[in-house]
Design an enzyme around this catalytic site. Sequence first.
Site, short mmCIF file in Angstrom:
data_model
loop_
_atom_site.label_atom_id
_atom_site.label_comp_id
_atom_site.label_asym_id
_atom_site.label_seq_id
_atom_site.Cartn_x
_atom_site.Cartn_y
_atom_site.Cartn_z
N TYR A 1 0.89 -1.16 0.00
CA TYR A 1 0.00 0.00 0.00
C TYR A 1 0.93 1.21 0.00
CZ TYR A 1 -3.57 3.34 1.61
OH TYR A 1 -4.43 4.40 1.71
N TYR B 1 2.00 5.46 6.76
CA TYR B 1 2.67 4.66 5.74
C TYR B 1 4.01 4.14 6.27
CZ TYR B 1 5.55 3.59 1.66
OH TYR B 1 6.40 2.97 0.79
#
Length: 279
Positions: free
Chosen positions: A58, A122
């Site tokens: 991702y 992230y």
Amino acid sequence: MVTGANGQLGTDLVLYLESLDYQVFALGKSDLDITNEKEVYEKVILIKPDIIIHCAAYTNVDKAESERDLAFLINGIGTRNIVLASKSIKAKLVYISTDYVFDGSSTTSYHEFSPVSPLNIYGYSKLAGENFVRDFHSRFFIVRTSWVFGVRGNNFVKTMLKLSKEKEHLSVVKDQVGCPTYTVDLSKCIVELMESEKYGIYHVSNTGYCSWYEFAKEIFYQSNNLIKLEACLTEEFPRSAKRPKYSVMDHMGLRINNFNEMPHWKDALSRFLLQISNS
């Protein structure tokens, strides 16, 4: 076996491996759901690869702030599934990580033994993946890279070239500094690592460093583009996720293990511009 094979790095990696006569199993998102433990085991047992290169991730840094569970599911749990399946067949594992595991507060370049401290979701989710690799596998290479550009997908170089056709002047941040990395060079270094037994963490980017502004300036210089470019500060372009201000990577791991360091980023950029002008 390469996961995320249709991505920016995966595409070039598969091409390079095939050019070396490796038998490559290139798996994109539609071929393998890495978050499905059963599916991962079945696929890995079926293929029985000697080496797994885990590029699937991702990667939407800003969106991850509002999709925290999804980021951790893919980058954390998805990686755990790959790691355990890889270990079960005694395959070597290469995990692609990021400079975003650092907070950017250092004034000297980050080496492989520098303490990690992500600034955003992230970064945390990629670090979770690193931890699963380190906890459950022994024959692994964690490859931290940064500011990646290649033919497939979106990247800073392509964005700058596209915007230069639409606008007369551009503002680019000058207070974020890092290391650009060309996927072709990165692929070669990954293969060199995986063919060895020198397991561990490696920082892999093109040599040299720059700010985003300096990167843009070089892109336009090399492509003979006369667009007016202005430097600005991060604060002038607020985004959902914080970025490290300084994420220059020291390639200590490559040096002390006697691997080749990568070419300078300006050299890499010129080869990339030539590649896209010919494609």
